[in-house]
Design an enzyme around this catalytic site. Structure first.
Site, PDB file in Angstrom:
ATOM      1  N   ASP A  61       0.940  -0.886  -0.047  1.00  0.00           N
ATOM      2  CA  ASP A  61      -0.105   0.339  -0.226  1.00  0.00           C
ATOM      3  C   ASP A  61       0.893   1.043  -0.257  1.00  0.00           C
ATOM      4  O   ASP A  61       2.055   1.330   0.542  1.00  0.00           O
ATOM      5  CB  ASP A  61      -1.191  -0.291   1.270  1.00  0.00           C
ATOM      6  CG  ASP A  61      -1.667   1.489   1.672  1.00  0.00           C
ATOM      7  OD1 ASP A  61      -2.478   0.969   0.278  1.00  0.00           O
ATOM      8  OD2 ASP A  61      -1.747   2.104   2.895  1.00  0.00           O
ATOM      9  N   ASP A 254      -1.705  -0.522   6.460  1.00  0.00           N
ATOM     10  CA  ASP A 254      -1.773  -0.240   7.344  1.00  0.00           C
ATOM     11  C   ASP A 254      -3.332   0.213   7.713  1.00  0.00           C
ATOM     12  O   ASP A 254      -3.267   0.702   8.942  1.00  0.00           O
ATOM     13  CB  ASP A 254      -0.976   1.331   7.965  1.00  0.00           C
ATOM     14  CG  ASP A 254      -1.578   2.478   6.499  1.00  0.00           C
ATOM     15  OD1 ASP A 254      -1.625   2.311   5.678  1.00  0.00           O
ATOM     16  OD2 ASP A 254      -2.089   3.354   7.668  1.00  0.00           O
ATOM     17  N   ASP A 258      -6.805  -1.921   3.723  1.00  0.00           N
ATOM     18  CA  ASP A 258      -5.995  -3.199   3.217  1.00  0.00           C
ATOM     19  C   ASP A 258      -6.553  -4.451   3.215  1.00  0.00           C
ATOM     20  O   ASP A 258      -5.597  -5.212   3.320  1.00  0.00           O
ATOM     21  CB  ASP A 258      -4.550  -2.736   3.353  1.00  0.00           C
ATOM     22  CG  ASP A 258      -4.432  -1.697   3.169  1.00  0.00           C
ATOM     23  OD1 ASP A 258      -4.135  -1.288   1.577  1.00  0.00           O
ATOM     24  OD2 ASP A 258      -3.218  -0.708   3.790  1.00  0.00           O
TER      25      ASP A 258
END
Length: 364
Positions: A61, A254, A258
């Site tokens: 990410d 995080d 996700d």
């Protein structure tokens, strides 16, 4: 039994117990989990310790993972007919009610303003923040959406750039364009460069919901060539599933968005403790919000596999050697039992020595 000596048979039987094989892997796993905990790494699935060394595709990410997740206000464009202080006061008053990272950046940039109360505040997903402040209708949204809604003066806003931005609309007129930059982590580039030679990753990807220009800017900074921008959580999940079908994958993120992708990956790693949902979905949780800990976890995992294999094979080799000595009559049953215990101790000591050396292996 061939020699007809019950003493020799008993000695061989005593030293032939496969204790090194039985204890090598559990002791290695427990020792590695303990070492991870000392490094602020929580292993929620022991399977991750075994699988991560086989991962060949790393998927990251962007915001909060390769960047600090704390954008800073770097520039403002105020449209003619509006005063900067008035615009920023109205914006900051509204942003107090938002948990978006850009809200924190705006409030941090305006610490001394006296902020009036806002009312009728709403933040529908994907549309921005809206409300009424001091009798003015205020909306904070994206520049493309302002153009799509044909807001008066939106066409006069500066063209898009490669960072974050948001348009400010006051009383149905485009009043300002705010620009932000989310700084890459200091260790992002060295970490990405370290993945291929040290951990044998073949592909490194960034999958983000942010704009393509912004993701491309970060990718160039950290040395990643494969990117997927403007991806919804469903899109991320589809990408990770497709990649996992090809080869083992590592996903590092995080945020709540996700979580599905983490569960679909071979190994999911959560950076920080921003969300309970993300923590539950991850195989491994990095408590102190650092990419260096991800690297340390991979080194610990690789060292664990090496030590477990060495302990099991070495211990069994010593047991076979002891069996030969016992069958030749050179060991009594008591000596065989003592020898077996010494072999077990050697296997455990090997793990302890290996764990100590692992702490020095994780330099990027």
């Amino acid at each position: 039994m061939i020699t007809g000596s019950a003493t020799r048979f008993l000695a061989v039987l005593v030293i032939a117990t496969p204790c090194p094989l039985l204890i090598a892997i559990p002791v290695a796993i427990i020792g590695s989990i303990s070492l991870c905990a000392r490094q602020s790494i929580i292993v929620r699935s022991t399977l991750a310790l075994e699988q991560i060394t086989g991962c060949r595709t790393a998927i990251f990410d962007k915001t909060g993972t390769l960047t600090y997740g704390a954008p800073a206000l770097t520039g403002t464009f105020i449209a003619p007919g509006f005063a900067r202080d008035e615009v920023m006061t109205l914006v900051a008053s509204l942003e107090r009610y938002s948990r978006h990272p850009l809200a924190r950046a705006i409030l941090a940039a305006q610490p001394d303003l006296r902020l009036p109360e806002a009312s009728e505040v709403s933040e529908p997903p994907g549309t921005g923040l809206r409300g009424v402040v001091a009798g003015h209708r205020v909306a904070i949204t994206s520049r493309p959406r302002a153009l799509e809604e044909q807001v008066a003066g939106a066409e006069q806003l500066p063209v898009a750039w490669d960072g974050l931005e948001c348009a400010v609309i006051i009383d149905d007129r485009a009043a300002a364009l705010l620009r932000f930059r989310d700084a890459p982590r200091d260790d992002s580039r060295s970490f990405v460069a370290h993945l291929r030679p040290a951990h044998h990753f073949e592909r490194v990807m960034i999958v983000s919901g942010d704009r393509a220009s912004e993701v491309r800017y970060l990718a160039e900074h950290v040395g990643v060539t494969e990117i997927h921008a403007q991806q919804s959580p469903e899109d991320k999940l589809a990408i990770v599933r497709a990649e996992t079908a090809r080869d083992r994958t590592l996903y590092v993120g995080d945020g709540i968005n996700d979580a599905p992708a983490m569960m679909a990956a071979t190994v999911g790693v959560a950076i920080g403790q921003n969300s309970d949902v993300t923590t539950e979905a991850a195989s491994v949780v990095i408590l102190d919000n650092s990419l260096r800990r991800v690297d340390e976890f991979m080194h610990i995992s690789r060292r664990m596999r090496t030590i477990a294999l060495q302990s099991a094979v070495g211990g069994m080799a010593l047991s076979v050697a002891g069996m030969l000595f016992a069958s030749a009559g050179w060991l009594t049953p008591v000596e065989g039992a003592i020898g077996q215990e010494l072999i077990d101790v050697a296997a455990v000591v090997k793990r302890a020595a290996g764990g100590a050396s692992t702490e020095a292996d994780g330099d990027m």
